[in-house]
Design a protein around this motif. Sequence first.
Motif, PDB file in Angstrom:
ATOM      1  N   THR A  19       0.851  -1.185   0.000  1.00 13.10           N
ATOM      2  CA  THR A  19       0.000   0.000   0.000  1.00 13.10           C
ATOM      3  C   THR A  19       0.885   1.233   0.000  1.00 13.10           C
ATOM      4  O   THR A  19       1.813   1.337   0.814  1.00 13.10           O
ATOM      5  N   ILE A  20       0.608   2.152  -0.915  1.00 15.16           N
ATOM      6  CA  ILE A  20       1.407   3.374  -1.001  1.00 15.16           C
ATOM      7  C   ILE A  20       0.485   4.567  -1.219  1.00 15.16           C
ATOM      8  O   ILE A  20      -0.445   4.508  -2.030  1.00 15.16           O
ATOM      9  N   VAL A  21       0.731   5.627  -0.462  1.00 10.26           N
ATOM     10  CA  VAL A  21      -0.039   6.867  -0.551  1.00 10.26           C
ATOM     11  C   VAL A  21       0.927   7.999  -0.869  1.00 10.26           C
ATOM     12  O   VAL A  21       1.957   8.148  -0.206  1.00 10.26           O
ATOM     13  N   ALA A  22       0.612   8.794  -1.884  1.00 12.74           N
ATOM     14  CA  ALA A  22       1.456   9.929  -2.256  1.00 12.74           C
ATOM     15  C   ALA A  22       0.592  11.051  -2.792  1.00 12.74           C
ATOM     16  O   ALA A  22      -0.572  10.833  -3.163  1.00 12.74           O
ATOM     17  N   ASP A  23       1.169  12.255  -2.822  1.00 15.92           N
ATOM     18  CA  ASP A  23       0.405  13.381  -3.369  1.00 15.92           C
ATOM     19  C   ASP A  23       0.152  13.195  -4.858  1.00 15.92           C
ATOM     20  O   ASP A  23      -0.863  13.645  -5.394  1.00 15.92           O
ATOM     21  N   ALA A  24       1.055  12.502  -5.541  1.00 17.80           N
ATOM     22  CA  ALA A  24       0.909  12.187  -6.959  1.00 17.80           C
ATOM     23  C   ALA A  24       1.942  11.117  -7.294  1.00 17.80           C
ATOM     24  O   ALA A  24       2.853  10.836  -6.511  1.00 17.80           O
ATOM     25  N   PHE A  25       1.797  10.510  -8.477  1.00 17.53           N
ATOM     26  CA  PHE A  25       2.724   9.477  -8.910  1.00 17.53           C
ATOM     27  C   PHE A  25       3.177   9.760 -10.328  1.00 17.53           C
ATOM     28  O   PHE A  25       2.370  10.157 -11.179  1.00 17.53           O
ATOM     29  N   ALA A  26       4.460   9.552 -10.575  1.00 12.46           N
ATOM     30  CA  ALA A  26       4.984   9.655 -11.932  1.00 12.46           C
ATOM     31  C   ALA A  26       4.721   8.339 -12.675  1.00 12.46           C
ATOM     32  O   ALA A  26       4.369   7.325 -12.075  1.00 12.46           O
ATOM     33  N   ARG A  27       4.900   8.374 -13.969  1.00  9.84           N
ATOM     34  CA  ARG A  27       4.589   7.204 -14.808  1.00  9.84           C
ATOM     35  C   ARG A  27       5.422   5.983 -14.402  1.00  9.84           C
ATOM     36  O   ARG A  27       6.643   6.083 -14.233  1.00  9.84           O
ATOM     37  N   ASN A  28       4.748   4.850 -14.225  1.00 11.55           N
ATOM     38  CA  ASN A  28       5.361   3.563 -13.861  1.00 11.55           C
ATOM     39  C   ASN A  28       5.970   3.545 -12.456  1.00 11.55           C
ATOM     40  O   ASN A  28       6.643   2.574 -12.086  1.00 11.55           O
ATOM     41  N   MET A  29       5.730   4.579 -11.664  1.00  9.60           N
ATOM     42  CA  MET A  29       6.409   4.701 -10.365  1.00  9.60           C
ATOM     43  C   MET A  29       6.040   3.575  -9.402  1.00  9.60           C
ATOM     44  O   MET A  29       6.926   2.947  -8.809  1.00  9.60           O
ATOM     45  N   VAL A  30       4.754   3.311  -9.227  1.00  8.47           N
ATOM     46  CA  VAL A  30       4.359   2.298  -8.247  1.00  8.47           C
ATOM     47  C   VAL A  30       4.838   0.915  -8.674  1.00  8.47           C
ATOM     48  O   VAL A  30       5.438   0.174  -7.885  1.00  8.47           O
ATOM     49  N   ARG A  31       4.608   0.550  -9.922  1.00  8.57           N
ATOM     50  CA  ARG A  31       5.009  -0.778 -10.385  1.00  8.57           C
ATOM     51  C   ARG A  31       6.518  -0.970 -10.331  1.00  8.57           C
ATOM     52  O   ARG A  31       7.013  -2.080 -10.076  1.00  8.57           O
ATOM     53  N   SER A  32       7.273   0.093 -10.555  1.00  9.34           N
ATOM     54  CA  SER A  32       8.732  -0.014 -10.489  1.00  9.34           C
ATOM     55  C   SER A  32       9.210  -0.140  -9.048  1.00  9.34           C
ATOM     56  O   SER A  32      10.142  -0.900  -8.754  1.00  9.34           O
ATOM     57  N   LEU A  33       8.570   0.592  -8.130  1.00  6.45           N
ATOM     58  CA  LEU A  33       8.921   0.452  -6.713  1.00  6.45           C
ATOM     59  C   LEU A  33       8.586  -0.956  -6.223  1.00  6.45           C
ATOM     60  O   LEU A  33       9.352  -1.561  -5.463  1.00  6.45           O
ATOM     61  N   VAL A  34       7.437  -1.475  -6.644  1.00  6.35           N
ATOM     62  CA  VAL A  34       7.070  -2.845  -6.285  1.00  6.35           C
ATOM     63  C   VAL A  34       8.108  -3.822  -6.820  1.00  6.35           C
ATOM     64  O   VAL A  34       8.563  -4.733  -6.110  1.00  6.35           O
ATOM     65  N   GLY A  35       8.501  -3.644  -8.083  1.00  4.42           N
ATOM     66  CA  GLY A  35       9.509  -4.514  -8.658  1.00  4.42           C
ATOM     67  C   GLY A  35      10.811  -4.483  -7.893  1.00  4.42           C
ATOM     68  O   GLY A  35      11.440  -5.526  -7.656  1.00  4.42           O
ATOM     69  N   GLY A  36      11.236  -3.284  -7.481  1.00  3.12           N
ATOM     70  CA  GLY A  36      12.463  -3.159  -6.695  1.00  3.12           C
ATOM     71  C   GLY A  36      12.345  -3.843  -5.347  1.00  3.12           C
ATOM     72  O   GLY A  36      13.250  -4.570  -4.914  1.00  3.12           O
ATOM     73  N   CYS A  37      11.213  -3.632  -4.667  1.00  2.00           N
ATOM     74  CA  CYS A  37      10.993  -4.275  -3.369  1.00  2.00           C
ATOM     75  C   CYS A  37      10.990  -5.795  -3.494  1.00  2.00           C
ATOM     76  O   CYS A  37      11.544  -6.500  -2.635  1.00  2.00           O
ATOM     77  N   ILE A  38      10.370  -6.322  -4.532  1.00  2.00           N
ATOM     78  CA  ILE A  38      10.295  -7.772  -4.700  1.00  2.00           C
ATOM     79  C   ILE A  38      11.675  -8.354  -4.993  1.00  2.00           C
ATOM     80  O   ILE A  38      12.023  -9.444  -4.514  1.00  2.00           O
ATOM     81  N   GLN A  39      12.504  -7.631  -5.754  1.00  2.00           N
ATOM     82  CA  GLN A  39      13.878  -8.101  -5.959  1.00  2.00           C
ATOM     83  C   GLN A  39      14.620  -8.205  -4.630  1.00  2.00           C
ATOM     84  O   GLN A  39      15.370  -9.159  -4.394  1.00  2.00           O
ATOM     85  N   VAL A  40      14.382  -7.231  -3.745  1.00  7.16           N
ATOM     86  CA  VAL A  40      14.981  -7.279  -2.403  1.00  7.16           C
ATOM     87  C   VAL A  40      14.399  -8.457  -1.621  1.00  7.16           C
ATOM     88  O   VAL A  40      15.119  -9.207  -0.959  1.00  7.16           O
ATOM     89  N   GLY A  41      13.070  -8.628  -1.694  1.00  7.07           N
ATOM     90  CA  GLY A  41      12.419  -9.700  -0.952  1.00  7.07           C
ATOM     91  C   GLY A  41      12.830 -11.085  -1.397  1.00  7.07           C
ATOM     92  O   GLY A  41      12.835 -12.031  -0.602  1.00  7.07           O
ATOM     93  N   MET A  42      13.197 -11.237  -2.664  1.00  3.16           N
ATOM     94  CA  MET A  42      13.642 -12.528  -3.194  1.00  3.16           C
ATOM     95  C   MET A  42      15.133 -12.753  -2.971  1.00  3.16           C
ATOM     96  O   MET A  42      15.655 -13.825  -3.295  1.00  3.16           O
ATOM     97  N   GLY A  43      15.840 -11.753  -2.453  1.00  5.39           N
ATOM     98  CA  GLY A  43      17.268 -11.872  -2.211  1.00  5.39           C
ATOM     99  C   GLY A  43      18.124 -11.613  -3.424  1.00  5.39           C
ATOM    100  O   GLY A  43      19.343 -11.812  -3.382  1.00  5.39           O
ATOM    101  N   LYS A  44      17.511 -11.145  -4.519  1.00  8.88           N
ATOM    102  CA  LYS A  44      18.285 -10.843  -5.724  1.00  8.88           C
ATOM    103  C   LYS A  44      19.029  -9.527  -5.617  1.00  8.88           C
ATOM    104  O   LYS A  44      20.040  -9.308  -6.296  1.00  8.88           O
ATOM    105  N   ARG A  45      18.496  -8.617  -4.804  1.00 10.26           N
ATOM    106  CA  ARG A  45      19.121  -7.316  -4.559  1.00 10.26           C
ATOM    107  C   ARG A  45      19.122  -7.052  -3.065  1.00 10.26           C
ATOM    108  O   ARG A  45      18.295  -7.591  -2.316  1.00 10.26           O
ATOM    109  N   SER A  46      20.009  -6.169  -2.636  1.00 14.20           N
ATOM    110  CA  SER A  46      20.108  -5.840  -1.210  1.00 14.20           C
ATOM    111  C   SER A  46      19.372  -4.541  -0.912  1.00 14.20           C
ATOM    112  O   SER A  46      19.051  -3.764  -1.824  1.00 14.20           O
TER     113      SER A  46
END
Length: 303
Positions: free
Chosen positions: A225-252
């Motif tokens: 869940t993310i709340v912001a005043d506004a979002f840039a294009r692809n911002m939420v999906r890219s943040l999710v992708g980054g978090c999932i890479q961390v969660g899978m241990g592929k990134r720190s």
Amino acid sequence: MGVMRLRIDLAYDGGGFFGWAKQPTIRTVQGEIERVLHTITRVPVDDPAEPLRLTVAGRTDTGVHASHQVCHLDIGEETLSRCVGHMSVPPTVALKHRLQRMLPADITIHDVTVAPSGFDARFSALERTYVYRVADRASEVDPRLRGFVLHLDADLDVAAMNEAAAMTIGLHDFGSFATPNPGGTTIREVKTAYWRRIPTRPLVVDGMGERYRTPAAESDLLCFTIVADAFARNMVRSLVGGCIQVGMGKRSTDWFREKMAVPLRESSTGPIAPQGLTLEHVAYPADDELAERAERIRAKRTL
């Protein structure tokens, strides 16, 4: 008779649309609604005096859903009055009924109201809330939800993902995770961001206690869940992708911290699949603050 502004609250299943924004040859949410609006009002599509153009709170990408989207429409009072026909209801109610009857089943109109003075669906908004839903290896996968949940055959470290998500809170340049609009920036203010697993609750609770442990439809899903005043294009999906890479241990988490500190877009920070993402809410200030909010948000941001 003059022109009035209407606020339209709606929802849609984004799976059958190529995003919100109207395009000439493909199916979009805006395109479908404007097509039906012209049919209902009997206004020609190419009429420059009555364009019936929707302005939306937040453009959603191909495959992204909305449970509560907001847009506004400027329409002539005489044109709106034609929607009433033989119905004994106000014109806004008549328009809502006719839209709901003629729109495809993957769009729902929650309400049509006269917008207060100064209202702008896009620029008056205080904040938007998105939720991204994931069924990981720890989830009980419900096949009915496949259209708005991303399925991952992986174990995710939720604590590490929340450590990364916490780095997004505040005013930042999200250039590593977003694309600016022409003339715009990727500077946004995130108010909250977190991952949480939806608990399993009993289906029936009465005087005899818990009777069935059949989970609710969303039980065990992992939700961002993310709340912001506004979002840039692809911002939420890219943040999710980054978090999932961390969660899978592929990134720190250090990698994620560096991407936040140095806003540089590259392949490892691209957007994840769209079907898990839903726009859930758009918040607005009090009516007497709408115009001031819109004027302030139109200014180009800096850090």
